[in-house]
Structures are given as C-alpha cells and as structure tokens.
Design a protein around this motif. Structure first.
Motif, short mmCIF file in Angstrom:
data_model
loop_
_atom_site.label_atom_id
_atom_site.label_comp_id
_atom_site.label_asym_id
_atom_site.label_seq_id
_atom_site.Cartn_x
_atom_site.Cartn_y
_atom_site.Cartn_z
N SER A 46 0.93 -1.24 0.06
CA SER A 46 -0.05 0.07 0.13
C SER A 46 0.80 1.23 -0.09
CB SER A 46 -0.82 0.14 1.22
OG SER A 46 -0.14 -0.16 2.40
N THR A 47 2.12 1.25 -0.73
CA THR A 47 2.93 2.31 -0.51
C THR A 47 2.97 2.89 -2.01
OG1 THR A 47 4.30 1.52 1.34
CG2 THR A 47 5.29 3.14 -0.06
N LEU A 48 2.38 3.99 -2.24
CA LEU A 48 2.11 4.52 -3.52
C LEU A 48 2.96 5.76 -3.69
CD1 LEU A 48 -1.66 4.70 -4.24
CD2 LEU A 48 0.04 3.12 -5.42
N PHE A 49 3.72 5.94 -4.88
CA PHE A 49 4.83 7.14 -4.87
C PHE A 49 5.08 7.61 -6.52
CE2 PHE A 49 6.62 3.22 -3.81
CZ PHE A 49 7.72 3.12 -5.01
N PHE A 50 5.69 8.50 -6.89
CA PHE A 50 6.06 8.78 -8.00
C PHE A 50 7.34 8.37 -8.48
CE2 PHE A 50 3.42 12.85 -6.74
CZ PHE A 50 2.09 12.42 -7.47
N GLU A 51 7.60 8.20 -9.81
CA GLU A 51 8.79 7.71 -10.19
C GLU A 51 10.00 8.39 -9.82
OE1 GLU A 51 9.99 5.05 -14.19
OE2 GLU A 51 8.79 6.63 -14.37
N HIS A 52 9.98 9.85 -9.77
CA HIS A 52 11.07 10.67 -9.32
C HIS A 52 11.23 10.44 -8.02
CE1 HIS A 52 7.34 13.52 -9.04
NE2 HIS A 52 7.99 13.36 -7.62
N ASP A 53 10.43 9.75 -7.10
CA ASP A 53 10.86 9.45 -5.74
C ASP A 53 11.74 8.25 -5.64
OD1 ASP A 53 9.14 11.29 -4.38
OD2 ASP A 53 7.27 10.17 -4.97
N LEU A 54 12.23 7.83 -6.73
CA LEU A 54 13.17 6.50 -6.53
C LEU A 54 14.75 7.19 -6.77
CD1 LEU A 54 11.34 3.71 -8.48
CD2 LEU A 54 11.49 3.92 -6.03
N TYR A 55 15.28 7.44 -5.88
CA TYR A 55 16.71 8.07 -5.93
C TYR A 55 17.32 7.61 -4.43
CZ TYR A 55 14.84 11.99 -3.15
OH TYR A 55 14.28 12.79 -2.29
N PRO A 56 18.56 7.19 -4.68
CA PRO A 56 19.01 7.07 -3.24
C PRO A 56 19.29 8.23 -2.21
CG PRO A 56 20.58 6.49 -5.18
CD PRO A 56 19.47 7.05 -5.73
N GLY A 57 18.96 7.68 -1.15
CA GLY A 57 18.56 8.80 0.06
C GLY A 57 17.28 9.16 0.49
N LYS A 58 16.37 8.74 -0.51
CA LYS A 58 14.90 8.97 -0.24
C LYS A 58 14.44 8.21 0.91
CE LYS A 58 10.70 10.34 -1.31
NZ LYS A 58 10.09 11.66 -0.98
N LYS A 59 13.91 8.93 1.92
CA LYS A 59 13.29 8.22 2.89
C LYS A 59 11.85 7.72 2.67
CE LYS A 59 15.56 10.81 6.41
NZ LYS A 59 15.47 11.65 7.91
N ILE A 60 11.64 6.38 2.91
CA ILE A 60 10.33 5.67 2.57
C ILE A 60 9.68 5.25 3.69
CG2 ILE A 60 9.37 3.61 1.28
CD1 ILE A 60 10.30 5.85 -0.60
N THR A 61 8.46 5.43 3.98
CA THR A 61 7.63 4.87 5.12
C THR A 61 6.54 3.91 4.48
OG1 THR A 61 8.09 6.79 6.46
CG2 THR A 61 6.27 5.27 7.10
#
Length: 269
Positions: free
Chosen positions: A67-82
């Motif tokens: 149930s974790t939705l995000f944009f493709e530009h959110d995929l980069y090293p250092g991005k925090k994901i909850t």
C-alpha cells in the motif's frame, strides 16, 4: 522360443517403465525447466497440496508492503520511505479499497464491491491488462513460458522483513519493461494472479532500515494510469488517472517475470 523370451522381456520393461513414470512433483517440474535456479520463496504456497486452504496469506502487519504509492521521481538514493504512506503527501494511505484484495488489484479495479475468487478471475481485465489465474506451480510456469515464448526468463521478488516500515533508498536497479506479475491473491485458497499491464517498468529498490537491515523491494511503475482507481489515486497522491506515472511496491507474496539475458541464476530471491 527366443522371440517369446524377448517379447516377455519387452513387456516386462514396458510395465516397469509405466510404473516408474509417475508425474513430476511441482518442485521437480520447476527443476526440469530451470535445474540451476532455486524456487523463489514467493511461490512456496503453490507447493501446498491442491485444493488445500490456509489462512489469508497477507497478514495485517504485511499490508503496508502493498500500500505504498509514490511517483517515479521518488526513486533515488537517500530518499526516505515509510511503508503505507504516500511518499509525496506524507500521510497514511488506506491500503485496501476492496476487502479481499491488495493494492496490486485495487488500483486497477474501480468496482469496490467485495468479489469472490471466481468472480475476480472471471472479471474483465482493466485497460492495458492481460491476466490469468493459476492454482499450481506447473500452470504458472507453463503460462509465463508461453507468454514470453522462451525459458530464458527470471522471477524477481521482494525480501521485506517483518515489523520494519522505515527505510532509506540505497540503490535503484531497472530490471525490465512490461513484466508479467504473479502475485498471491488474498483468499484462503492458493491462487496466483499472473497479469501483464502495458506501459510499466519494474525496478529492484535496495532499502536499508535504521538498524542496518537491508531488503530488496520489487517495484512497478505504471506509465499509463488510465485504468487505475481514481478515488485511490486522488486520496494517495492527489492526481487523476492518465496524468503522471505512479509506482508501488510489491510484497513478498509476488514476483515479476522478465527476460533473462545473462547466464547467471534465473531467479533472484
């Protein structure tokens, strides 16, 4: 006399071969196709005796994987994901718009009424989707080989750990376009939905938790979102279907089939 002896011997050999030629087990069938590739853990439920039921496969504590939705530009090293949160709005996302289905299904089906297993498998596909329900490992293997027209394919799956929802992106690897996703449906009967959605890209995202635990998250980004659930998309990301690419993680009870162009193991666990 010699002919009679040979005839009896031949009959004995045929009888022996007939007795010995028992059907292959699911695991042996897998090994007959990919002898050097381990069976992904995501498919272990398909080793249960046919027709056997167990509890719902996706536990409450695992729902955030789906149930974790995000944009493709959110995929980069250092991005925090909850897990379970919209990565752009920073709020929790209602994980299931359909009581028996995970995010992988609900984003594609606008009808939010409860469906039975048979109803789901017989229902029309969404825009750009081709689906096929399988209840055995053999039928899954046959389906994906038929789809790709070759055995040079590999299955990639997630390795999320329990009780861990906070991560930082460490690395992002693109693994292929228009993958065939096979994921366990959240019913007691063991059935996997194998479906391909056009205009998609699959990634393996390496994540690390605050305690140093590293996991791989199978990720799919949809570039054509016209068939997605408009209510869910607006609630999660404040966007409408058909506007921008939308991505989501795939939980441990699923795998993506993609072409394999290397000589290494066919499966990444």
């Amino acid at each position: 006399m010699e002919f009679s002896r040979l005839s009896i011997l031949a009959l004995f050999c045929l009888t022996f071969v007939g007795i010995d030629a028992s059907p292959l087990s699911a695991e042996d069938y897998w090994k007959s196709v990919w002898p050097n590739a381990p069976l992904p853990k995501a498919f272990f439920d398909l080793l249960l005796p046919y027709g056997k039921t167990n509890s719902l496969p996706i536990k409450v504590e695992e729902m955030n994987q789906y149930s974790t939705l995000f944009f493709e530009h959110d995929l980069y090293p250092g991005k925090k994901i909850t897990l379970g949160k919209s990565q752009s709005l920073g709020k929790m996302v209602r994980p299931f718009t359909k009581p028996t289905q995970g995010i992988t299904d609900s984003i594609w089906l606008a009808n939010k009424k409860r469906q039975s297993l048979n109803d789901f498998c017989a229902s029309p596909t969404a825009t750009g989707e081709h689906k096929h329900c399988v209840s055995s490992l053999e039928s899954m293997v046959d389906h994906v080989i038929s789809h790709f027209g070759t055995t040079k394919i590999k299955a990639i799956s997630s390795t999320f750990t329990q009780n861990q929802d906070e991560y930082v992106v460490e690395e992002v690897k693109r693994v292929g376009d228009n993958a065939v996703m096979c994921h366990r449906l959240n019913f007691e009967k063991v059935v996997f939905n194998c479906h391909q959605v056009q205009e998609t890209t699959a990634y393996v995202v390496s994540l690390v938790s605050p305690d140093g635990t590293k996991v791989n998250a199978l990720t799919v980004c949809h570039h054509d979102t016209r068939g997605m659930n408009p209510e869910l998309l607006y609630e999660a990301l404040k966007v409408d279907p058909g506007t921008v690419p939308v991505c989501h993680f795939i939980g441990n009870k699923a795998a993506a089939w993609v072409p394999n162009f290397s000589d290494d193991h066919l499966c990444v666990i």
